[in-house]
Design an enzyme around this catalytic site. Sequence first.
Site, short mmCIF file in Angstrom:
data_model
loop_
_atom_site.label_atom_id
_atom_site.label_comp_id
_atom_site.label_asym_id
_atom_site.label_seq_id
_atom_site.Cartn_x
_atom_site.Cartn_y
_atom_site.Cartn_z
N ARG A 46 -38.70 -37.39 -1.52
CA ARG A 46 -40.09 -37.85 -1.33
C ARG A 46 -40.08 -39.31 -0.88
NH1 ARG A 46 -42.29 -39.74 -5.55
NH2 ARG A 46 -41.83 -38.02 -6.95
N TYR A 98 -63.08 -36.58 14.68
CA TYR A 98 -62.61 -35.26 14.28
C TYR A 98 -63.37 -34.86 13.00
CZ TYR A 98 -59.71 -31.74 12.07
OH TYR A 98 -59.28 -30.61 11.43
N LYS A 195 -50.27 -32.81 17.08
CA LYS A 195 -50.76 -32.63 18.44
C LYS A 195 -49.70 -33.01 19.48
CE LYS A 195 -54.48 -31.30 16.37
NZ LYS A 195 -54.41 -31.74 15.01
O1 P1T Z 1 -54.78 -31.52 11.53
P1 P1T Z 1 -54.12 -32.77 11.06
O2 P1T Z 1 -52.71 -32.92 11.50
O3 P1T Z 1 -54.30 -32.98 9.59
O4 P1T Z 1 -54.86 -34.00 11.81
C1 P1T Z 1 -56.21 -34.30 11.62
C2 P1T Z 1 -56.77 -34.95 12.86
C3 P1T Z 1 -56.93 -36.33 12.88
N1 P1T Z 1 -57.40 -36.96 13.97
C4 P1T Z 1 -57.72 -36.30 15.09
C5 P1T Z 1 -58.24 -37.04 16.28
C6 P1T Z 1 -57.57 -34.91 15.14
O5 P1T Z 1 -57.89 -34.28 16.28
C7 P1T Z 1 -57.09 -34.21 14.01
C8 P1T Z 1 -56.96 -32.73 13.99
N2 P1T Z 1 -57.69 -32.09 14.99
C9 P1T Z 1 -57.78 -30.75 15.21
C10 P1T Z 1 -57.16 -29.84 14.45
C11 P1T Z 1 -58.59 -30.36 16.37
O6 P1T Z 1 -58.48 -29.21 16.85
O7 P1T Z 1 -59.36 -31.19 16.84
#
Ligand code: P1T
Length: 378
Positions: A46, A98, A195
């Site tokens: 961790r 988001y 992403k």
């Molecule tokens: O899904 P995660 O890895 O927890 O990330 C969250 C997040 C934070 N910031 C932005 C700009 C994001 O687009 C996302 C996650 N977004 C999607 C899952 C989506 O389809 O827009």
Amino acid sequence: MKFGTKAVHAGVHPDPTTGAVMTPIYQTSTYAQSSPGKHKGYEYSRTHNPTRDALQKAIAELEGGKYGLCFSSGMASIDTLMKVLKPGDEVIASDDLYGGTYRLFTKVYENFGLKFHFVNMHKTESVAKLINSNTRLIWVETPTNPMMNIVDIQAMGKLAKSHNILFAVDNTFATPYLQQPLALGADIVMHSVTKYLGGHSDVVMGALVVSDDQLAEKLYFLQNSCGATPGPQDSFLVLRGLKTLHLRMKAHCENGRVIAEYLANHKKIDKVYWPGFSSHPNHDVAARQMKDFGGMISFTIHGTTQDAFTVMERFKVFTIAESLGGVESLCNHPTTMTHASVPAEKRKILGIEDHLIRLSVGVEDISDLLADLEQALN
Ligand code: P1T
């Protein structure tokens, strides 16, 4: 070193024990000590894991920062950052965010005594007006999800600095290939690594990058104390993904441009949101702070929500799915999917109409993507 060279090499050195060129997946939760407290720098996974360490270094280097921290999701990285704040502190955030970030702020952290102001950040003055003695953090997405609004990072950085406020940029849509917020005055860069950094839709992960020693110390403390860390297998997959970030982003941008222009000239399309258009309200800022305009495009058709669904259902190459930034093209319906947690009246104000479709343009052959759009729209 140029970006492409960094993408291939950052954070990665031949393994000291075997010379393995690729960072091994150190699939271990713990590490042997020769005597209590005598170890090789690793005690428990961790806290530290060599595969994750390599990835953290790589992401920090690509963002031009000193310290990188990875988390088990993008949301976990934002969650950890919010724990730097205390009850009574105030945050000014982009109004277009988001949906999960909006939900974390309003449904979780408001309960812990933080106050959030959501504002359109086209003009930096709108943010300046909200600053008071409790303001601790400015939170920005640029381009925003899903309306592709652009925030002037440099101007916001100056404003934050003049008031001694932390300034964080969610760089998920742009990636360090297109824009490097730390160099423009941000204190913190955040990523949904899920992403473009991962790039292959096979990992959920988040990251923070900072350069300030004290802030880094606080964040490493929180990362270890709260424990939302990613495993070595996922760290390895992202290390592999990063090596082609520059190649993938170039292809995303090239395909994105062709599709944005195709949509803008299609008679069935009403509005197209993409920062590369000279008509975009902050195109000049985007052109200044970004290398290119990315592969994310939102649009509305002339028609109803059902018409939008029909178009999405007809796609053969674009897959209907949440997420973005993978090599494959995806389409998303923000109202029912990624932004369902944003109240309907707020979505309406932001322009997130019920027939808005968001595309994550992949790196497939452009002729196939255009043919898919053509058959779905006609
Ligand atoms: O899904 P995660 O890895 O927890 O990330 C969250 C997040 C934070 N910031 C932005 C700009 C994001 O687009 C996302 C996650 N977004 C999607 C899952 C989506 O389809 O827009």
